[in-house]
Scaffold this active site. Sequence first.
Site, PDB file in Angstrom:
ATOM      1  N   LYS A   1       5.219  52.439  70.620  1.00  0.00           N
ATOM      2  CA  LYS A   1       4.593  51.855  69.434  1.00  0.00           C
ATOM      3  C   LYS A   1       5.351  50.619  68.937  1.00  0.00           C
ATOM      4  O   LYS A   1       4.744  49.590  68.658  1.00  0.00           O
ATOM      5  CB  LYS A   1       4.520  52.894  68.292  1.00  0.00           C
ATOM      6  CG  LYS A   1       3.694  54.126  68.646  1.00  0.00           C
ATOM      7  CD  LYS A   1       3.539  55.069  67.452  1.00  0.00           C
ATOM      8  CE  LYS A   1       4.827  55.689  66.947  1.00  0.00           C
ATOM      9  NZ  LYS A   1       5.464  56.647  67.891  1.00  0.00           N
TER      10      LYS A   1
ATOM     11  N   ARG B   1       1.538  60.150  59.589  1.00  0.00           N
ATOM     12  CA  ARG B   1       2.023  61.235  60.441  1.00  0.00           C
ATOM     13  C   ARG B   1       1.360  62.567  60.093  1.00  0.00           C
ATOM     14  O   ARG B   1       1.575  63.559  60.796  1.00  0.00           O
ATOM     15  CB  ARG B   1       3.529  61.433  60.251  1.00  0.00           C
ATOM     16  CG  ARG B   1       4.437  60.415  60.934  1.00  0.00           C
ATOM     17  CD  ARG B   1       4.653  60.773  62.380  1.00  0.00           C
ATOM     18  NE  ARG B   1       6.004  60.684  62.911  1.00  0.00           N
ATOM     19  CZ  ARG B   1       6.686  59.579  63.187  1.00  0.00           C
ATOM     20  NH1 ARG B   1       6.213  58.397  62.919  1.00  0.00           N
ATOM     21  NH2 ARG B   1       7.871  59.654  63.759  1.00  0.00           N
TER      22      ARG B   1
ATOM     23  N   ARG C   1      16.453  55.148  75.625  1.00  0.00           N
ATOM     24  CA  ARG C   1      16.576  54.335  74.420  1.00  0.00           C
ATOM     25  C   ARG C   1      17.813  54.738  73.625  1.00  0.00           C
ATOM     26  O   ARG C   1      18.498  53.900  73.034  1.00  0.00           O
ATOM     27  CB  ARG C   1      15.312  54.511  73.559  1.00  0.00           C
ATOM     28  CG  ARG C   1      15.335  53.713  72.251  1.00  0.00           C
ATOM     29  CD  ARG C   1      14.010  53.776  71.511  1.00  0.00           C
ATOM     30  NE  ARG C   1      13.770  55.057  70.861  1.00  0.00           N
ATOM     31  CZ  ARG C   1      12.638  55.403  70.231  1.00  0.00           C
ATOM     32  NH1 ARG C   1      11.621  54.551  70.186  1.00  0.00           N
ATOM     33  NH2 ARG C   1      12.503  56.582  69.660  1.00  0.00           N
TER      34      ARG C   1
ATOM     35  N   ARG D   1      20.548  55.686  67.460  1.00  0.00           N
ATOM     36  CA  ARG D   1      19.832  56.686  66.660  1.00  0.00           C
ATOM     37  C   ARG D   1      20.258  58.086  67.087  1.00  0.00           C
ATOM     38  O   ARG D   1      19.983  58.501  68.213  1.00  0.00           O
ATOM     39  CB  ARG D   1      18.312  56.537  66.866  1.00  0.00           C
ATOM     40  CG  ARG D   1      17.726  55.331  66.178  1.00  0.00           C
ATOM     41  CD  ARG D   1      16.233  55.188  66.460  1.00  0.00           C
ATOM     42  NE  ARG D   1      15.459  56.384  66.117  1.00  0.00           N
ATOM     43  CZ  ARG D   1      14.121  56.422  66.181  1.00  0.00           C
ATOM     44  NH1 ARG D   1      13.428  55.359  66.556  1.00  0.00           N
ATOM     45  NH2 ARG D   1      13.487  57.529  65.858  1.00  0.00           N
TER      46      ARG D   1
HETATM   47  O1  C5P Z   1       8.494  56.480  63.604  1.00  0.00           O
HETATM   48  P1  C5P Z   1       9.878  56.851  64.053  1.00  0.00           P
HETATM   49  O2  C5P Z   1       9.879  57.645  65.323  1.00  0.00           O
HETATM   50  O3  C5P Z   1      10.819  55.712  64.070  1.00  0.00           O
HETATM   51  O4  C5P Z   1      10.420  57.850  62.926  1.00  0.00           O
HETATM   52  C1  C5P Z   1      11.713  58.408  63.004  1.00  0.00           C
HETATM   53  C2  C5P Z   1      11.782  59.622  62.113  1.00  0.00           C
HETATM   54  O5  C5P Z   1      11.476  59.258  60.760  1.00  0.00           O
HETATM   55  C3  C5P Z   1      10.780  60.720  62.437  1.00  0.00           C
HETATM   56  O6  C5P Z   1      11.230  61.549  63.490  1.00  0.00           O
HETATM   57  C4  C5P Z   1      10.711  61.459  61.110  1.00  0.00           C
HETATM   58  O7  C5P Z   1      11.849  62.261  60.935  1.00  0.00           O
HETATM   59  C5  C5P Z   1      10.780  60.310  60.120  1.00  0.00           C
HETATM   60  N1  C5P Z   1       9.428  59.858  59.726  1.00  0.00           N
HETATM   61  C6  C5P Z   1       8.688  60.648  58.863  1.00  0.00           C
HETATM   62  N2  C5P Z   1       7.432  60.268  58.472  1.00  0.00           N
HETATM   63  C7  C5P Z   1       6.903  59.123  58.913  1.00  0.00           C
HETATM   64  C8  C5P Z   1       7.638  58.295  59.795  1.00  0.00           C
HETATM   65  C9  C5P Z   1       8.901  58.695  60.193  1.00  0.00           C
HETATM   66  O8  C5P Z   1       9.146  61.710  58.448  1.00  0.00           O
HETATM   67  N3  C5P Z   1       5.667  58.769  58.505  1.00  0.00           N
HETATM   68 MG    MG Z   2       9.264  53.291  66.520  1.00  0.00          MG
END
Ligand code: C5P
Ligand code: MG
Length: 191
Positions: A14, A89, A128, A134
């Site tokens: 993404k 989400r 990654r 991370r």
């Molecule tokens: O989108 P990304 O994978 O970077 O998000 C990292 C973490 O941030 C997720 O695993 C989750 O813990 C948190 N997150 C969330 N709600 C979202 C986006 C991210 O809780 N809408």
């Molecule tokens: Mg991302």
Amino acid sequence: MLNLILFGPPGSGKGTQAAKLVDEYQLLHISTGDLFRYEMGNNTPLGLEAKSYIEKGELVPDSVTIGMLRNKVEANPDVMGYIFDGFPRTETQAEALNTLLAELGEELTVLLALDVDDEEIISRILERGKTSGRPDDNDESIIRNRIEVYNRETAPVFDYYDSFGKSEKIDGIGTIEEIFDRLVATIQTRI
Ligand code: C5P
Ligand code: MG
């Protein structure tokens, strides 16, 4: 405006594709994960709250995430459109996004779901993790939990938008350029 959701499990590409779509369509990229990481990096109260969920691979509560997203959108009204990455989400977040866009006199153009199988995702995220810094990319049990949470809470968001005829599935396996071309071809059918 062109308002896109870039959807798909963690590690499905993404962020990579969002950066290319921003160049192509001059959209504002809003990644809720990046926003949380920024807050965590600055040890803000929001960052500290988010950290306790993110480090376990759980979702931050809807009210917190929706409030942060709303602030970011409202601070940037004069744009060609938005590309939402990692949001919504949950179905509750999807409904909140509909409300927010309606308040702006806008609506979602299309949700683009990158389709990638679990084993490919795990190997991509571990790769990654070598450079992303991370913690949630470095532990296979946390990665597996993120995938479980995705399947349980986030996958229904695809069906939610599908019920309005707004969901498209995109093959997420291939080169970055191949996948980008598929995304653009699908967006072009919607504008
Ligand atoms: O989108 P990304 O994978 O970077 O998000 C990292 C973490 O941030 C997720 O695993 C989750 O813990 C948190 N997150 C969330 N709600 C979202 C986006 C991210 O809780 N809408
Ligand atoms: Mg991302």
